[in-house]
Write an enzyme that holds these catalytic residues in place. Structure first.
Site, PDB file in Angstrom:
ATOM      1  N   HIS A   1     -18.764  -0.130 -12.844  1.00 20.77           N
ATOM      2  CA  HIS A   1     -18.883   1.218 -13.409  1.00 20.77           C
ATOM      3  C   HIS A   1     -18.311   1.314 -14.826  1.00 20.77           C
ATOM      4  O   HIS A   1     -18.504   2.328 -15.491  1.00 20.77           O
ATOM      5  CB  HIS A   1     -18.250   2.236 -12.472  1.00 20.77           C
ATOM      6  CG  HIS A   1     -19.005   2.376 -11.195  1.00 20.77           C
ATOM      7  ND1 HIS A   1     -20.274   2.933 -11.149  1.00 20.77           N
ATOM      8  CD2 HIS A   1     -18.704   1.990  -9.915  1.00 20.77           C
ATOM      9  CE1 HIS A   1     -20.709   2.893  -9.894  1.00 20.77           C
ATOM     10  NE2 HIS A   1     -19.787   2.335  -9.140  1.00 20.77           N
TER      11      HIS A   1
ATOM     12  N   ASP B   1       0.842  -1.177   0.000  1.00 17.46           N
ATOM     13  CA  ASP B   1       0.000   0.000   0.000  1.00 17.46           C
ATOM     14  C   ASP B   1       0.889   1.242   0.000  1.00 17.46           C
ATOM     15  O   ASP B   1       2.088   1.149   0.292  1.00 17.46           O
ATOM     16  CB  ASP B   1      -0.926   0.028   1.222  1.00 17.46           C
ATOM     17  CG  ASP B   1      -2.191   0.847   0.955  1.00 17.46           C
ATOM     18  OD1 ASP B   1      -3.185   0.264   0.482  1.00 17.46           O
ATOM     19  OD2 ASP B   1      -2.172   2.071   1.205  1.00 17.46           O
TER      20      ASP B   1
ATOM     21  N   SER C   1     -14.631  -3.066 -12.446  1.00 20.02           N
ATOM     22  CA  SER C   1     -15.776  -2.488 -11.740  1.00 20.02           C
ATOM     23  C   SER C   1     -17.026  -2.533 -12.597  1.00 20.02           C
ATOM     24  O   SER C   1     -16.976  -2.450 -13.830  1.00 20.02           O
ATOM     25  CB  SER C   1     -15.469  -1.031 -11.377  1.00 20.02           C
ATOM     26  OG  SER C   1     -16.609  -0.383 -10.852  1.00 20.02           O
TER      27      SER C   1
ATOM     28  N   ASP D   1       4.958   3.762  -4.112  1.00 15.28           N
ATOM     29  CA  ASP D   1       4.155   4.163  -5.268  1.00 15.28           C
ATOM     30  C   ASP D   1       4.385   3.182  -6.410  1.00 15.28           C
ATOM     31  O   ASP D   1       5.521   3.001  -6.869  1.00 15.28           O
ATOM     32  CB  ASP D   1       4.574   5.576  -5.684  1.00 15.28           C
ATOM     33  CG  ASP D   1       3.646   6.203  -6.709  1.00 15.28           C
ATOM     34  OD1 ASP D   1       3.049   5.460  -7.515  1.00 15.28           O
ATOM     35  OD2 ASP D   1       3.535   7.443  -6.714  1.00 15.28           O
TER      36      ASP D   1
ATOM     37  N   TYR E   1     -13.606   7.117 -14.001  1.00 10.58           N
ATOM     38  CA  TYR E   1     -13.233   5.928 -13.229  1.00 10.58           C
ATOM     39  C   TYR E   1     -13.653   4.663 -13.970  1.00 10.58           C
ATOM     40  O   TYR E   1     -12.846   3.741 -14.168  1.00 10.58           O
ATOM     41  CB  TYR E   1     -13.881   5.983 -11.843  1.00 10.58           C
ATOM     42  CG  TYR E   1     -13.812   4.681 -11.088  1.00 10.58           C
ATOM     43  CD1 TYR E   1     -12.600   4.195 -10.607  1.00 10.58           C
ATOM     44  CD2 TYR E   1     -14.957   3.917 -10.875  1.00 10.58           C
ATOM     45  CE1 TYR E   1     -12.545   2.986  -9.925  1.00 10.58           C
ATOM     46  CE2 TYR E   1     -14.915   2.723 -10.195  1.00 10.58           C
ATOM     47  CZ  TYR E   1     -13.702   2.257  -9.722  1.00 10.58           C
ATOM     48  OH  TYR E   1     -13.639   1.059  -9.058  1.00 10.58           O
TER      49      TYR E   1
ATOM     50  N   SER F   1     -21.153  -3.705  -5.478  1.00 12.04           N
ATOM     51  CA  SER F   1     -21.125  -2.930  -4.232  1.00 12.04           C
ATOM     52  C   SER F   1     -20.584  -3.833  -3.133  1.00 12.04           C
ATOM     53  O   SER F   1     -21.342  -4.578  -2.491  1.00 12.04           O
ATOM     54  CB  SER F   1     -22.529  -2.428  -3.891  1.00 12.04           C
ATOM     55  OG  SER F   1     -23.062  -1.688  -4.982  1.00 12.04           O
TER      56      SER F   1
END
Length: 282
Positions: free
Chosen positions: A121, A42, A119, A59, A144, A173
């Site tokens: 989305h 992370d 996703s 990163d 996104y 979700s």
């Protein structure tokens, strides 16, 4: 950037990026309990959950960080990146450049498979209530979602040209429990989330495929027929929460209610009469 050494453990050697995120914190203990040799990454500092778990901070746009994450790894589970609608520059850096750097690192280190957090989305401008199969056309509901359709294409590219297996998880979700009407169709419970990711890691010879990340909801919009070789069999159902959600009578944005992406789809939508009906072309 930091790396703490890991030690031998049973199972596959798995790297988890974005391990401090909302999904990462669910997966870390579950993957360790499953016996996998986990290396967690992370941007934020991490503390190993138990001896044997390695942690990397840094990163992913930096190849040296990617090398620390992927050296000696069998499967990379990529959950890092921006997970909400943000300005284009941020989306490009976190969701495009970082993913490209990860795939190049996978080539350098002979990683066998990348499990990618795609996703719903990427399909969010499809109308609510329409059943989508795995071959549904991309209809991203924002930048996104657009980045996730790009990521799925990158998975295909690196399978076709470099032989790195790719599993794109079209996550719905992902919550402990559904809390709104849309979730009755899109919910991915945490038990099913872990099962889905484990199948992405453990299933043999998947090649390149995508799968809807959704629980066994009675009202789900997404059909996983064709993904049988992954072996994902969800057991949770948002319908168990339907009575409480519907009794709460929470106000719903009527524009968001028309599209599968919900509030992502309504964000920035330009009002015009043509949007009141579903287009008849692509």
């Amino acid at each position: 950037m930091t790396l703490q050494s890991d030690t031998a453990a049973p199972g596959l050697r798995v790297a988890l990026t974005g391990a401090a995120g909302a999904i990462g914190v669910v997966l870390r203990p579950g993957l360790i309990a499953a016996g996998h040799h986990l290396r967690s990454h992370d941007l934020r500092p991490l503390t190993p959950l138990q001896p044997g778990e390695a942690v990397v901070q840094g990163d992913l746009r930096d190849p040296s960080v990617v090398d620390q994450v992927l050296a000696g790894i069998d499967v990379a589970v990529h959950m890092a990146g921006t997970s909400v609608e943000r300005p284009l520059d941020e989306i490009i850096e976190n969701n495009l450049r970082a993913l490209a750097a990860l795939y190049e690192g996978a080539c350098r280190h002979g990683v066998r498979r990348v499990v990618f957090a795609s996703s719903n989305h990427a399909f969010g401008m499809h109308p609510a209530g329409k059943t989508l199969g795995l071959e549904a056309p991309y209809r991203p509901d924002g930048l996104y979602g657009l980045s996730k359709s790009w990521g799925e294409s990158m998975s295909r590219l690196y399978w076709d040209k470099h032989g790195i297996e790719g599993v794109s998880l079209r996550i719905g979700s992902a919550l402990p429990e559904p809390v709104e009407v849309r979730h009755l169709s899109t919910w991915l419970g945490h038990r099913d989330l872990l099962a889905l990711v484990r199948r992405g890691i453990e299933a043999p010879e998947v090649g390149c495929l995508a799968v809807w990340g959704v629980s066994n909801n009675a009202r789900r919009w997404w059909d996983n027929a064709g993904s049988e070789r992954l072996g994902y069999r969800p057991v949770q159902d948002a319908e168990d929460y339907a009575a409480a959600i519907e009794a709460a009578r929470t106000p719903v944005d009527p524009v968001a209610a028309r599209y599968q992406g919900g509030s992502f789809a309504s964000h920035g939508l330009q009002p015009r009469t043509a949007r009141e009906t579903e287009p008849t072309h692509g």
